[in-house]
Design an enzyme around this catalytic site. Sequence first.
Site, mmCIF file in Angstrom:
data_model
loop_
_atom_site.group_PDB
_atom_site.id
_atom_site.type_symbol
_atom_site.label_atom_id
_atom_site.label_comp_id
_atom_site.label_asym_id
_atom_site.label_seq_id
_atom_site.Cartn_x
_atom_site.Cartn_y
_atom_site.Cartn_z
ATOM 1 N N THR A 4 -2.777 6.872 11.017
ATOM 2 C CA THR A 4 -3.761 7.035 9.947
ATOM 3 C C THR A 4 -4.097 5.713 9.268
ATOM 4 O O THR A 4 -4.827 5.690 8.275
ATOM 5 C CB THR A 4 -3.260 8.039 8.893
ATOM 6 O OG1 THR A 4 -2.043 7.552 8.321
ATOM 7 C CG2 THR A 4 -3.034 9.408 9.525
ATOM 8 N N THR A 5 -3.566 4.617 9.777
ATOM 9 C CA THR A 5 -3.899 3.283 9.303
ATOM 10 C C THR A 5 -4.236 2.421 10.519
ATOM 11 O O THR A 5 -3.849 2.743 11.646
ATOM 12 C CB THR A 5 -2.720 2.639 8.538
ATOM 13 O OG1 THR A 5 -1.564 2.626 9.380
ATOM 14 C CG2 THR A 5 -2.414 3.411 7.253
ATOM 15 N N HIS A 37 2.137 8.962 1.225
ATOM 16 C CA HIS A 37 0.729 8.758 0.889
ATOM 17 C C HIS A 37 0.362 9.695 -0.265
ATOM 18 O O HIS A 37 0.774 10.854 -0.286
ATOM 19 C CB HIS A 37 -0.183 9.093 2.078
ATOM 20 C CG HIS A 37 -0.023 8.185 3.244
ATOM 21 N ND1 HIS A 37 -0.737 7.016 3.392
ATOM 22 C CD2 HIS A 37 0.777 8.273 4.335
ATOM 23 C CE1 HIS A 37 -0.396 6.422 4.530
ATOM 24 N NE2 HIS A 37 0.523 7.163 5.108
ATOM 25 N N HIS A 47 0.824 -1.216 0.000
ATOM 26 C CA HIS A 47 0.000 0.000 0.000
ATOM 27 C C HIS A 47 0.852 1.257 0.000
ATOM 28 O O HIS A 47 0.329 2.362 -0.147
ATOM 29 C CB HIS A 47 -0.950 0.013 1.202
ATOM 30 C CG HIS A 47 -0.269 0.048 2.539
ATOM 31 N ND1 HIS A 47 0.299 -1.072 3.104
ATOM 32 C CD2 HIS A 47 -0.042 1.061 3.409
ATOM 33 C CE1 HIS A 47 0.826 -0.750 4.272
ATOM 34 N NE2 HIS A 47 0.647 0.547 4.475
ATOM 35 N N HIS A 95 7.502 7.039 5.147
ATOM 36 C CA HIS A 95 6.680 6.498 4.069
ATOM 37 C C HIS A 95 5.843 7.619 3.459
ATOM 38 O O HIS A 95 5.801 8.726 3.982
ATOM 39 C CB HIS A 95 5.790 5.342 4.560
ATOM 40 C CG HIS A 95 4.811 5.741 5.619
ATOM 41 N ND1 HIS A 95 5.073 5.621 6.965
ATOM 42 C CD2 HIS A 95 3.560 6.262 5.534
ATOM 43 C CE1 HIS A 95 4.038 6.045 7.660
ATOM 44 N NE2 HIS A 95 3.107 6.455 6.819
ATOM 45 N N HIS A 141 5.513 10.945 5.695
ATOM 46 C CA HIS A 141 5.473 10.794 7.145
ATOM 47 C C HIS A 141 6.811 10.284 7.669
ATOM 48 O O HIS A 141 7.268 9.212 7.281
ATOM 49 C CB HIS A 141 4.376 9.799 7.550
ATOM 50 C CG HIS A 141 2.992 10.301 7.293
ATOM 51 N ND1 HIS A 141 1.876 9.478 7.320
ATOM 52 C CD2 HIS A 141 2.532 11.551 7.019
ATOM 53 C CE1 HIS A 141 0.801 10.205 7.067
ATOM 54 N NE2 HIS A 141 1.169 11.450 6.882
#
Length: 221
Positions: free
Chosen positions: A199-200, A110, A82, A108, A127
């Site tokens: 956020t996950t 997004h 992801h 990572h 992030h």
Amino acid sequence: MTSQFVFSFFLGVSDTPQSTFNYTKGTGDPSKWATLQKDWALCGNGTKQSPINITKVEASKDLGPLDQTYKVGAATIQNRGHDFMLNFTGGNGNLTIEGKEYRLQQVHWHTPAEHTINGTDLDAEMHMVHEGSSKARAVVSLLFSTKAGRPSKLLSDLEPYFKRLAGKENEEEKVKGTIDPAAWIDKASGYYRYEGSLTTPPCTEGVIWTIMSKVNICKKK
């Protein structure tokens, strides 16, 4: 331009469901996360959930520049399905917030950006994830836009790794040379700070977020 590929490829990775949860509409999208596992309940009933829309707030410089001691060091990059993760084995320097130290563990990305500023959607978000001695987390966020300007050197430098790892979930490659996280932080930039969550899943709360106000540049095809 080099970073055109990078940004375009981020979109492909983020939109591809590779795990129990994903970011697209369907059985695993964010609105369903709380129902997928019992320990993900906070994703639905949490009171301090991230991301947020930061409204009517000006970036504060009263807090002073980020109190960080990031170090130049080695890293690996992994395709997690992801997203892509840049991992610092054993950490790579510290961020200090209110006297408490958090060690930089990984970075990572997004796409699109998760946080919005005064309702404005941005194109990507990076992030920098830190962890304290009690496993508490702090995240520094850098936002990216496709507006005209000089593209991000970081994204351009990492493009060959993104390209080689494309479609290879869970594969990891060592980054040649060293990485300097301090170079990503603009000392002239203000920032927003609030207490939120991951956020996950499992959407754990108590995460200290620092959102840098200066928007970085990336190019989109």
